[in-house]
Design a protein around this motif. Structure first.
Motif, short mmCIF file in Angstrom:
data_model
loop_
_atom_site.label_atom_id
_atom_site.label_comp_id
_atom_site.label_asym_id
_atom_site.label_seq_id
_atom_site.Cartn_x
_atom_site.Cartn_y
_atom_site.Cartn_z
N LYS A 170 1.18 -1.17 0.08
CA LYS A 170 0.40 -0.15 -0.35
C LYS A 170 0.65 1.37 0.21
CE LYS A 170 -3.97 1.99 2.07
NZ LYS A 170 -4.51 2.08 3.17
N THR A 171 1.89 1.69 0.60
CA THR A 171 2.64 2.72 0.87
C THR A 171 3.26 2.78 -0.53
OG1 THR A 171 3.39 2.24 3.41
CG2 THR A 171 5.32 3.16 2.15
N LEU A 172 4.24 1.97 -1.42
CA LEU A 172 4.81 1.54 -2.58
C LEU A 172 4.13 2.42 -3.30
CD1 LEU A 172 6.96 -1.82 -1.69
CD2 LEU A 172 7.72 0.67 -1.63
N LYS A 173 2.68 1.58 -3.55
CA LYS A 173 1.30 2.24 -4.22
C LYS A 173 1.56 3.30 -4.26
CE LYS A 173 -3.31 1.49 -6.73
NZ LYS A 173 -4.08 0.47 -6.00
N LEU A 174 1.08 4.23 -3.10
CA LEU A 174 1.02 5.27 -3.04
C LEU A 174 2.40 5.56 -3.24
CD1 LEU A 174 -0.73 5.32 0.81
CD2 LEU A 174 -1.83 6.06 -1.69
N LEU A 175 3.29 6.16 -3.12
CA LEU A 175 4.85 6.07 -3.12
C LEU A 175 4.62 6.50 -4.46
CD1 LEU A 175 6.81 6.00 0.02
CD2 LEU A 175 4.88 7.94 -0.62
N GLY A 176 4.45 5.54 -5.71
CA GLY A 176 4.49 5.13 -6.99
C GLY A 176 3.95 6.67 -7.64
N ASP A 177 2.92 7.57 -7.19
CA ASP A 177 2.44 8.17 -7.76
C ASP A 177 3.86 9.90 -7.96
OD1 ASP A 177 0.26 10.08 -8.56
OD2 ASP A 177 1.23 11.63 -7.25
N LYS A 178 3.92 10.09 -8.62
CA LYS A 178 5.51 11.46 -8.45
C LYS A 178 4.55 12.59 -8.24
CE LYS A 178 8.04 14.52 -11.27
NZ LYS A 178 8.27 15.17 -13.08
N THR A 179 3.49 13.27 -8.01
CA THR A 179 3.51 14.69 -7.29
C THR A 179 3.22 13.70 -5.05
OG1 THR A 179 1.51 14.80 -8.11
CG2 THR A 179 1.10 15.53 -6.08
N ARG A 180 2.62 12.49 -4.84
CA ARG A 180 2.89 12.40 -3.76
C ARG A 180 4.16 11.56 -3.03
NH1 ARG A 180 -2.19 10.02 -5.45
NH2 ARG A 180 -1.32 7.81 -6.08
N GLN B 220 12.28 6.19 4.89
CA GLN B 220 12.89 6.77 4.85
C GLN B 220 14.12 6.28 3.42
OE1 GLN B 220 13.84 5.15 8.70
NE2 GLN B 220 15.08 7.14 9.10
N GLN B 221 13.94 4.98 3.17
CA GLN B 221 15.22 4.14 2.56
C GLN B 221 14.78 4.99 0.78
OE1 GLN B 221 17.47 1.87 2.55
NE2 GLN B 221 17.62 1.86 4.44
N ILE B 222 13.64 5.02 0.78
CA ILE B 222 13.09 6.02 -0.79
C ILE B 222 13.81 7.59 -0.79
CG2 ILE B 222 11.23 6.93 -2.30
CD1 ILE B 222 9.56 4.51 -0.84
N LEU B 223 13.63 7.93 0.57
CA LEU B 223 14.22 9.39 0.56
C LEU B 223 15.57 9.60 0.55
CD1 LEU B 223 11.60 10.79 3.31
CD2 LEU B 223 11.39 11.41 0.70
N GLU B 224 16.39 8.56 0.91
CA GLU B 224 17.58 8.07 0.68
C GLU B 224 18.00 8.18 -0.73
OE1 GLU B 224 19.86 5.51 2.69
OE2 GLU B 224 18.41 6.42 5.31
N GLN B 225 17.71 7.34 -1.89
CA GLN B 225 17.49 7.77 -3.05
C GLN B 225 16.78 8.13 -4.02
OE1 GLN B 225 19.43 4.61 -3.19
NE2 GLN B 225 19.56 4.06 -1.50
N ILE B 226 16.14 9.56 -3.54
CA ILE B 226 15.73 10.18 -4.41
C ILE B 226 16.30 11.99 -4.34
CG2 ILE B 226 12.93 9.03 -5.24
CD1 ILE B 226 12.40 11.10 -3.01
N THR C 183 6.58 13.44 -4.73
CA THR C 183 7.40 14.80 -4.03
C THR C 183 7.27 15.67 -2.80
OG1 THR C 183 7.66 15.06 -6.75
CG2 THR C 183 8.00 17.05 -4.60
N LEU C 184 5.27 15.39 -2.33
CA LEU C 184 5.03 15.65 -1.50
C LEU C 184 5.54 15.02 -0.24
CD1 LEU C 184 1.47 16.06 -1.67
CD2 LEU C 184 3.42 17.91 -1.50
N ILE C 185 6.16 13.76 -0.26
CA ILE C 185 6.81 13.32 1.07
C ILE C 185 7.99 13.73 1.43
CG2 ILE C 185 7.30 11.09 1.39
CD1 ILE C 185 4.52 10.14 2.20
N GLY C 186 8.89 13.62 -0.15
CA GLY C 186 10.21 14.61 -0.35
C GLY C 186 10.40 15.66 0.38
N LEU C 187 9.35 16.82 -0.02
CA LEU C 187 9.58 18.17 0.35
C LEU C 187 9.43 17.91 2.49
CD1 LEU C 187 7.01 19.65 -2.36
CD2 LEU C 187 9.64 20.22 -1.75
#
Length: 114
Positions: free
Chosen positions: A13-23, A88-94, A25-29
């Protein structure tokens, strides 16, 4: 330190939500600070209803928390969510999204929602 195993359903579910570029980006911000909806609107150049819809999905899943201050709504990462280690892991990679907020501030467009 014991590694926590995340249930497959929650991870998916988390990966599906973060598969959207806008979401994503929001998490990154939100990586380093909370932000107001109005700041997301400026950074993403999207309508407030569109931004709010993306934030609602993240909030409903528990990935972000909201805090109201008068008419303003602020969002922050929910670091206690069980899938936060994935985030956290995703944020380290973007790419770091902080420069978008810095550019907004330098342009005098960073809104003070106090």
């Amino acid at each position: 330190m014991e590694k926590t195993i995340i249930e497959l359903e929650f991870a998916a579910k988390t990966l599906k939500l973060l598969g959207d570029k806008t979401r994503l980006t929001l998490i990154g911000l939100l990586k380093d600070q909370e932000c107001c909806v109005c700041e997301f609107v400026e950074v993403l150049q999207m309508s407030q209803p569109s931004v709010s819809q993306h934030l609602r999905k993240l909030r409903d899943a528990g990935l972000v928390k909201e805090r109201r201050n008068g008419q303003w709504v602020f969002y922050a990462l929910n670091t206690s969510h069980e899938t936060y280690p994935i985030i956290q892991q995703i944020l380290e990679q973007i790419p770091d999204q902080k420069e978008k907020l810095t550019a907004l501030e330098k342009a005098g467009l960073r809104i003070q929602c106090d």
